[in-house]
Design a protein around this motif. Sequence first.
Motif, PDB file in Angstrom:
ATOM      1  N   PRO A  22       0.690  -1.246  -0.018  1.00 53.38           N
ATOM      2  CA  PRO A  22       0.010   0.028   0.017  1.00 53.38           C
ATOM      3  C   PRO A  22       0.931   1.297   0.058  1.00 53.38           C
ATOM      4  O   PRO A  22       2.017   1.417   0.890  1.00 53.38           O
ATOM      5  N   VAL A  23       0.421   1.929  -0.991  1.00 55.49           N
ATOM      6  CA  VAL A  23       1.162   3.388  -1.034  1.00 55.49           C
ATOM      7  C   VAL A  23       0.475   4.870  -0.840  1.00 55.49           C
ATOM      8  O   VAL A  23       1.030   5.947  -0.902  1.00 55.49           O
ATOM      9  N   VAL A  24      -0.860   4.415  -0.820  1.00 55.81           N
ATOM     10  CA  VAL A  24      -1.814   5.824  -0.993  1.00 55.81           C
ATOM     11  C   VAL A  24      -2.671   5.150   0.288  1.00 55.81           C
ATOM     12  O   VAL A  24      -3.101   4.034   0.668  1.00 55.81           O
ATOM     13  N   ARG A  25      -3.106   6.395   1.245  1.00 52.78           N
ATOM     14  CA  ARG A  25      -3.785   6.325   2.412  1.00 52.78           C
ATOM     15  C   ARG A  25      -5.105   7.172   2.154  1.00 52.78           C
ATOM     16  O   ARG A  25      -4.865   8.364   1.957  1.00 52.78           O
ATOM     17  N   THR A  26      -6.320   6.663   2.807  1.00 51.16           N
ATOM     18  CA  THR A  26      -7.278   7.987   2.532  1.00 51.16           C
ATOM     19  C   THR A  26      -7.407   8.462   4.068  1.00 51.16           C
ATOM     20  O   THR A  26      -7.282   8.154   4.964  1.00 51.16           O
ATOM     21  N   ARG A  27      -7.346   9.931   3.820  1.00 55.24           N
ATOM     22  CA  ARG A  27      -7.310  10.778   4.951  1.00 55.24           C
ATOM     23  C   ARG A  27      -8.644  11.434   5.446  1.00 55.24           C
ATOM     24  O   ARG A  27      -8.812  12.092   6.377  1.00 55.24           O
ATOM     25  N   GLY A  28      -9.559  11.245   4.442  1.00 53.94           N
ATOM     26  CA  GLY A  28     -10.817  11.833   4.841  1.00 53.94           C
ATOM     27  C   GLY A  28     -11.534  12.217   3.552  1.00 53.94           C
ATOM     28  O   GLY A  28     -10.767  12.200   2.290  1.00 53.94           O
ATOM     29  N   GLY A  29     -12.897  12.538   3.690  1.00 52.06           N
ATOM     30  CA  GLY A  29     -13.259  13.309   2.373  1.00 52.06           C
ATOM     31  C   GLY A  29     -14.974  13.244   2.699  1.00 52.06           C
ATOM     32  O   GLY A  29     -15.527  12.847   3.864  1.00 52.06           O
ATOM     33  N   GLU A  30     -15.700  13.371   1.442  1.00 53.77           N
ATOM     34  CA  GLU A  30     -17.103  13.744   1.761  1.00 53.77           C
ATOM     35  C   GLU A  30     -17.700  13.658   0.165  1.00 53.77           C
ATOM     36  O   GLU A  30     -17.023  13.869  -0.778  1.00 53.77           O
ATOM     37  N   TYR A  31     -19.090  13.181   0.221  1.00 48.51           N
ATOM     38  CA  TYR A  31     -19.646  13.269  -1.097  1.00 48.51           C
ATOM     39  C   TYR A  31     -20.564  14.776  -1.054  1.00 48.51           C
ATOM     40  O   TYR A  31     -21.518  14.863  -0.067  1.00 48.51           O
TER      41      TYR A  31
END
Length: 434
Positions: A408-417
Motif C-alpha cells: 500500500p502506498v496511498v492512504r485515505t485521510r478523509g473526504g465527503e460526497y
Amino acid sequence: MTRLELGDIQGNVLRSYGMRRAAYVSVRVLGPRAGRALLGRLRHRIYSDERWDGTPARAVNVAISARGLTALGLPADIVGSFPPEFRDGMAARRRQLGDRGPNGPAHWEPGLRGGIDLLVGIHAFDDQERDAGVRELRDDIAGTRGRLQIVHVQRAAQQARMREGFGFRDGFGQPAVAGVPVKSLAGQGARTRTRRWRPLEAGEFVLGYRDDDGVLPDAPVPPFDRNGTFMVYRKLEQDVAAFDRLLVELAGEHFDGDTELAAAKLVGRWRNGAPLVTHPAPPSGDIERGDYNDFLYRDDADGYRCPLGAHIRRANPRDALPGGIRRSRRHRIIRRGMPYDEGPNGQGLVFVCFNASIARQFEVVNGWLREGDVFGLAGETDALTGWTRGRGRMTVQGSLPVLIETRPVVRTRGGEYLFVPSLSAIDALIDGTI
Ligand code: HEM
C-alpha cells in the motif's frame, strides 16, 4: 447540438480554471440562517463555467453535503430526493470504497472525521491570493458567534509540469463533453463506428441534460435538478518513499534494474504521460498533446504493453471490457484534483471529481481500481490506490508474465460526497424560496 447554460453551472466543473493553487475549506453549519447568509456573502465571488478572461485573481465555489442541506434547513422530502449514496455520505460508504484498516473513517484526519457540511473551494493563481481568500472566508465566519465553524482547511498546489506526488504527469485523461467550448483532444470521449472520437453527452456530468444513453439523468427536486453536479472530495496521502523503494525492488527483481519501466507498468503511462499502448519504449521528449489519449486497448488485448491491471487501464478501460466503449463511456469522471504537500505531515493528492451519479461513475471506477474480477484479475488490486493487508499482487503480462508484489502506498485521510448546486439554486437558498 447541446446548449449548456454555462452561466448557471459553477465554474471549474466543465472547464478547468487553469489556476494552480486551491484551498478547500470545510465548514460546519450549526444555524441554517447563518449558513444561508454565508452563501449570500460569498455569492458575488462564486464563478460560473462561462467564458472568462483570466480575471479575477481568485474564484470561489461552493459544494454542500446531504447533512449540509439539512443544516441549511431543507426539509426531509427535499433531501430525500437526492440519491442514496449521497445521502449516506463518504464515511458510511466505506465498504463500497474499500476504506478499511488504516484507511477507515475512524483513522481519518480529525477535521475530516466528522463529515463536512459546506465545502468552500478557493482557487487562485498564487499562494498569496489563495491565502487572502481563506482569510476573507475566516472573517466572513468570525461574526457568526459559533453558528458556522471552520473544521478543516486543505491547501493544494499544482506542481511544475503537472506532476503528481509519485512524479507522473497527471490530469489530461479527461472526458470531452458535448457543448463545452473547449477544444477536445482525440481519445477523450467515445470512439464512433467511423473510428472518430466524439464528446460524451453533458448529462454524464451535469444534471438537466441528456446523458450518453439519451435520457435525462435521475435528479433531485427543483431547483437542484438542473445545472448542478455531484462532487467527490477525497484526501489521499501518498507514501512517496515507499513507492520509490517499491520501484527499486521491482526493477531489481523483474525489469533489469529499470525503475522507469517498473513505474510505467504500474500506471500504464511513462512519467511524462506517454501511454504504454502507443509507446512501449520511453519517448525521448514530450509527446504531442493530441497523442496522450488517442488509443484503444484492442491493439494490446493481452496486456503485453500496458498491463491489464495498470492504473489507467482500470480507471478508464476504454474498449477493454466486454461491451467495449458502450460500457465504459457510462463510467467516466471529470477530475479536478491537485497535489498537496504538508512537509513532515505528509503529501498526496486532493482528489476531486465531478459526475452526474456518484454510484454509477466514481464508485464504479473506484471499484475497478480496488478489485480485479471484472478484468479477470481476481485477488489483484491497483498498485497505486489499492489497499491490502501487507503485500498485494499484480500480474505484468508479457511473453514471460511476471507476478509482482506491491504494497500500500496511498492512504485515505478523509473526504465527503457533495452536491455542487447551480447558481440559481444557490440564489434560491439565499432568498429562502427553497
Ligand atoms: C493518490 C492517488 C492517485 C494517483 C497518484 C493517481 C495517478 C494517476 C496518474 C499518474 C494518471 C495518468 C494521467 C492521466 O491520465 O491523466 C491517472 C489517471 C486516472 N486516474 Fe488516477 N490516481 C490516483 C487516484 C485515483 C482515483 C481514486 C481515481 C478514481 C476513483 C482515479 C481515476 C483516474 C482516471 C479516471 C484516470 C484517467 C484514465 C484515462 O482516462 O485513461 N485515480 N491517475
